[in-house]
Scaffold this motif. Structure first.
Motif, PDB file in Angstrom:
ATOM      1  N   UNK A 171     -22.539  -2.494  -2.242  1.00  0.00           N
ATOM      2  CA  UNK A 171     -23.694  -3.199  -1.692  1.00  0.00           C
ATOM      3  C   UNK A 171     -23.254  -4.437  -0.927  1.00  0.00           C
ATOM      4  N   UNK A 172     -23.640  -4.505   0.351  1.00  0.00           N
ATOM      5  CA  UNK A 172     -23.222  -5.626   1.191  1.00  0.00           C
ATOM      6  C   UNK A 172     -24.450  -6.463   1.568  1.00  0.00           C
ATOM      7  N   UNK A 173     -24.460  -7.713   1.134  1.00  0.00           N
ATOM      8  CA  UNK A 173     -25.596  -8.598   1.383  1.00  0.00           C
ATOM      9  C   UNK A 173     -25.469  -9.371   2.687  1.00  0.00           C
ATOM     10  N   UNK A 174     -24.266  -9.863   2.974  1.00  0.00           N
ATOM     11  CA  UNK A 174     -24.112 -10.752   4.123  1.00  0.00           C
ATOM     12  C   UNK A 174     -24.717 -12.112   3.830  1.00  0.00           C
ATOM     13  N   UNK A 175     -25.045 -12.838   4.896  1.00  0.00           N
ATOM     14  CA  UNK A 175     -25.517 -14.221   4.708  1.00  0.00           C
ATOM     15  C   UNK A 175     -27.020 -14.347   4.598  1.00  0.00           C
ATOM     16  N   UNK A 176     -27.720 -13.678   5.507  1.00  0.00           N
ATOM     17  CA  UNK A 176     -29.119 -14.034   5.749  1.00  0.00           C
ATOM     18  C   UNK A 176     -30.063 -13.673   4.608  1.00  0.00           C
ATOM     19  N   UNK A 177     -29.662 -12.733   3.763  1.00  0.00           N
ATOM     20  CA  UNK A 177     -30.512 -12.377   2.626  1.00  0.00           C
ATOM     21  C   UNK A 177     -30.442 -13.418   1.522  1.00  0.00           C
ATOM     22  N   UNK A 178     -29.375 -14.221   1.526  1.00  0.00           N
ATOM     23  CA  UNK A 178     -29.105 -15.063   0.364  1.00  0.00           C
ATOM     24  C   UNK A 178     -29.114 -16.560   0.629  1.00  0.00           C
ATOM     25  N   UNK A 179     -28.698 -16.951   1.819  1.00  0.00           N
ATOM     26  CA  UNK A 179     -28.493 -18.375   2.035  1.00  0.00           C
ATOM     27  C   UNK A 179     -29.420 -18.934   3.112  1.00  0.00           C
ATOM     28  N   UNK A 180     -29.843 -20.176   3.039  1.00  0.00           N
ATOM     29  CA  UNK A 180     -29.598 -21.141   1.950  1.00  0.00           C
ATOM     30  C   UNK A 180     -30.456 -20.833   0.718  1.00  0.00           C
ATOM     31  N   UNK A 181     -29.831 -20.873  -0.447  1.00  0.00           N
ATOM     32  CA  UNK A 181     -30.499 -20.429  -1.670  1.00  0.00           C
ATOM     33  C   UNK A 181     -31.763 -21.235  -1.980  1.00  0.00           C
ATOM     34  N   UNK A 182     -31.754 -22.543  -1.653  1.00  0.00           N
ATOM     35  CA  UNK A 182     -32.932 -23.378  -1.963  1.00  0.00           C
ATOM     36  C   UNK A 182     -34.143 -22.919  -1.161  1.00  0.00           C
ATOM     37  N   UNK A 245     -17.194   4.749  -1.165  1.00  0.00           N
ATOM     38  CA  UNK A 245     -17.414   5.799  -0.165  1.00  0.00           C
ATOM     39  C   UNK A 245     -18.324   5.309   0.945  1.00  0.00           C
ATOM     40  N   UNK A 246     -19.219   4.366   0.599  1.00  0.00           N
ATOM     41  CA  UNK A 246     -20.203   3.880   1.567  1.00  0.00           C
ATOM     42  C   UNK A 246     -20.378   2.382   1.419  1.00  0.00           C
ATOM     43  N   UNK A 247     -20.683   1.743   2.556  1.00  0.00           N
ATOM     44  CA  UNK A 247     -21.165   0.365   2.502  1.00  0.00           C
ATOM     45  C   UNK A 247     -22.679   0.441   2.661  1.00  0.00           C
ATOM     46  N   UNK A 248     -23.400  -0.325   1.862  1.00  0.00           N
ATOM     47  CA  UNK A 248     -24.855  -0.307   1.972  1.00  0.00           C
ATOM     48  C   UNK A 248     -25.318  -1.679   2.427  1.00  0.00           C
ATOM     49  N   UNK A 249     -25.988  -1.717   3.598  1.00  0.00           N
ATOM     50  CA  UNK A 249     -26.409  -2.988   4.183  1.00  0.00           C
ATOM     51  C   UNK A 249     -27.926  -3.028   4.301  1.00  0.00           C
ATOM     52  N   UNK A 272     -21.537   3.061   7.149  1.00  0.00           N
ATOM     53  CA  UNK A 272     -22.418   1.957   6.776  1.00  0.00           C
ATOM     54  C   UNK A 272     -23.858   2.469   6.790  1.00  0.00           C
ATOM     55  N   UNK A 273     -24.499   2.472   5.641  1.00  0.00           N
ATOM     56  CA  UNK A 273     -25.868   2.977   5.513  1.00  0.00           C
ATOM     57  C   UNK A 273     -26.808   1.819   5.226  1.00  0.00           C
ATOM     58  N   UNK A 274     -28.119   2.073   5.403  1.00  0.00           N
ATOM     59  CA  UNK A 274     -29.119   1.103   4.969  1.00  0.00           C
ATOM     60  C   UNK A 274     -29.585   1.455   3.565  1.00  0.00           C
ATOM     61  N   UNK A 275     -29.911   0.422   2.791  1.00  0.00           N
ATOM     62  CA  UNK A 275     -30.369   0.666   1.418  1.00  0.00           C
ATOM     63  C   UNK A 275     -31.594   1.572   1.392  1.00  0.00           C
ATOM     64  N   UNK A 276     -32.466   1.430   2.416  1.00  0.00           N
ATOM     65  CA  UNK A 276     -33.706   2.208   2.439  1.00  0.00           C
ATOM     66  C   UNK A 276     -33.432   3.694   2.638  1.00  0.00           C
ATOM     67  N   UNK A 277     -32.342   3.993   3.352  1.00  0.00           N
ATOM     68  CA  UNK A 277     -31.995   5.401   3.547  1.00  0.00           C
ATOM     69  C   UNK A 277     -31.644   6.054   2.215  1.00  0.00           C
ATOM     70  N   UNK A 278     -30.857   5.355   1.408  1.00  0.00           N
ATOM     71  CA  UNK A 278     -30.483   5.915   0.102  1.00  0.00           C
ATOM     72  C   UNK A 278     -31.693   5.989  -0.816  1.00  0.00           C
ATOM     73  N   UNK A 279     -32.564   4.981  -0.719  1.00  0.00           N
ATOM     74  CA  UNK A 279     -33.772   4.978  -1.547  1.00  0.00           C
ATOM     75  C   UNK A 279     -34.628   6.199  -1.237  1.00  0.00           C
ATOM     76  N   UNK A 280     -34.898   6.418   0.063  1.00  0.00           N
ATOM     77  CA  UNK A 280     -35.738   7.548   0.452  1.00  0.00           C
ATOM     78  C   UNK A 280     -35.081   8.866   0.073  1.00  0.00           C
TER      79      UNK A 280
END
Lengths: 304, 134
Positions: A171-182, A245-249, A272-280
């Motif tokens: 699972x790859x989050x990157x920056x924009x989903x998490x920061x700035x945490x406040x 096997x996969x990166x999930x972004x 590199x897949x999207x999380x929504x693809x695996x969910x569906x």
């Protein structure tokens, strides 16, 4: 820094962290430009998954650009106009909660909304410019947050038709989903567990990999490709080292940078897949309707 | 390594940067965690923590002319690492803003960029235009 429970930080729970509006079913939905062009797979698969889970995403009518990135200085009001306009549209169409999928849109809208709540001067100036009485407060959500807080990973686990057993995913989050945490408050900025929780509910084998919160190079892809490639390669190699096997972004720009870097700067062979693809997919949608690219589709056939 | 600093220049840049970024420049005690975590430090003229040092010591020109603020992509790894709660990305943005407001940006798009730009995610293109051009 004290990290409060996620439900409190996102403003969706009481002080003990109990989610107060669990079961909410209908959300305003802001897709953003990427989801209508290069990242259609993310939009399509997320809509299908939400339908199965009983979540209704009502797309904002005539939505405009989110502005892509929020200004980080205190008086750049022009840069706040685009997100303020989107928040205004959402409110005018009766949504006080707006779900997003693209990490750029999510980060921009959530931070702009946070900034406007705390800066009355900016709020007043923008309201004058946009010719409205006042700017509304709209809560900006990410779909991952909706899945966690309004559906719950347990319910998703029960809804899974095709468990993705044996799929080793990073699972790859990157920056924009998490920061700035406040301001974002979606999850812990250094040790997030949100995507892990979802992917485990789908039956995936989630690997621990060191680059999951690293930067993909973001807009350096436009102005300085060398450093963008370097950033992406660090992430790809980290996934390889963890035998994923996969990166999930979740972010279309991360997805682009990672794939582009594999095409020209060292192919690590990690789709590199999207999380929504695996969910569906796990919820029973046929893989061929979910917009997997060639590499992803081939790797999925191999591992199933 | 030797550094030549023009100390104590009274052009008020440090004040301007502090006001724009809403950060206390003097909270930084130069531990270097920001630099250690920075994913793009390799392309910077000066490591990120040194930019704060230039501002603390009053050598505004050095901070302003460095490539460092333009290399910063705002991933906020530094801000989440900083033990003193300084948001360095905001300081970098303030330095960029000062130069952009003087119509002095290091990047200009040209006609030739068109084909490359058309292949890129539009959110990245919009982001780059808003951050590094005027």
């Amino acid at each position: 820094m004290v990290i409060k429970p996620a439900a409190v930080r996102s403003g969706r729970g009481d002080e003990e962290g109990n989610v107060v509006d669990q079961g909410k079913k209908t959300f305003g939905y802001y897709p953003g430009c990427e989801l209508r062009t290069r990242a259609q797979a993310l939009d399509i698969s997320a809509r299908k998954a939400c339908e199965t889970l009983g979540i209704t995403l009502k797309e904002l009518k005539d939505w405009t650009c989110c502005g892509s990135l929020v200004a980080q200085v205190k008086d750049n009001y022009m840069a706040l106009l685009a997100p303020a306009r989107v928040l205004l549209q959402a409110h005018a169409q009766g949504f006080n909660e707006l779900a997003t999928l693209c990490a750029f849109c999510f980060n921009t809208l959530r931070r702009a909304s946070f900034f406007l709540e705390r800066h009355p001067e900016a709020r007043r100036k923008l309201a004058t410019f946009l010719e409205v009485e006042m700017l509304p407060q709209v809560r900006v959500l990410h779909l991952l947050e909706v899945l966690r807080d309004s559906v719950g990973f347990d319910r998703i686990r029960e809804a899974v038709r095709r468990p993705l057993q044996g799929l080793r995913v990073a699972p790859y989050y990157g920056c924009l989903l998490l920061r700035p945490a406040q301001e974002i408050g979606l999850d812990d900025p250094e040790e997030p567990t949100l995507m892990e929780g979802l992917l485990k509910a789908l039956g995936c084998d989630v690997v621990d990999f060191r680059s999951r919160t690293d930067c993909c190079g973001s807009y350096h892809i436009v102005t300085n490709q060398g450093v963008a490639a370097q950033c992406a390669q660090v992430i790809l190699h980290s996934a390889v080292d963890a035998k994923a096997d996969f990166l999930v972004a979740s972010c279309p720009v991360c997805q682009f940078n990672l794939d582009w870097s594999q095409a020209g700067h060292g192919n690590t062979g990690v789709p590199v897949l999207y999380f929504a693809q695996l969910l569906a997919l796990a919820l029973g949608e046929p893989a061929e309707t979910l917009g997997f690219d060639e590499r992803g589709a081939a790797a999925l056939r191999e591992s199933s | 390594m030797s550094l030549l600093l023009s100390l104590g220049r009274k052009d008020g840049l440090a004040k301007e940067v502090a006001a724009l970024s809403e950060q206390n420049l003097y909270a930084c005690y130069q531990c270097g965690k920001c630099t250690a975590g920075c994913p793009v430090a390799s392309i910077m003229d000066d490591p990120p923590h040194q930019i704060v040092r230039f501002l603390q010591l009053g050598d505004a020109d050095k901070a302003l002319k460095s490539s460092t603020p333009w290399a910063c992509v705002g991933c906020l790894t530094c801000a989440s690492f900083c033990p003193k709660g300084v948001d360095l990305a905001r300081i970098m943005e303030a330095l960029r803003t000062v130069r952009l407001r003087r119509l002095d940006a290091p990047f200009r798009y040209t006609q030739e960029d068109g084909e490359w730009l058309s292949n890129l995610p539009q959110s990245a293109v919009v982001a780059a235009m808003r951050k590094v051009t005027w």
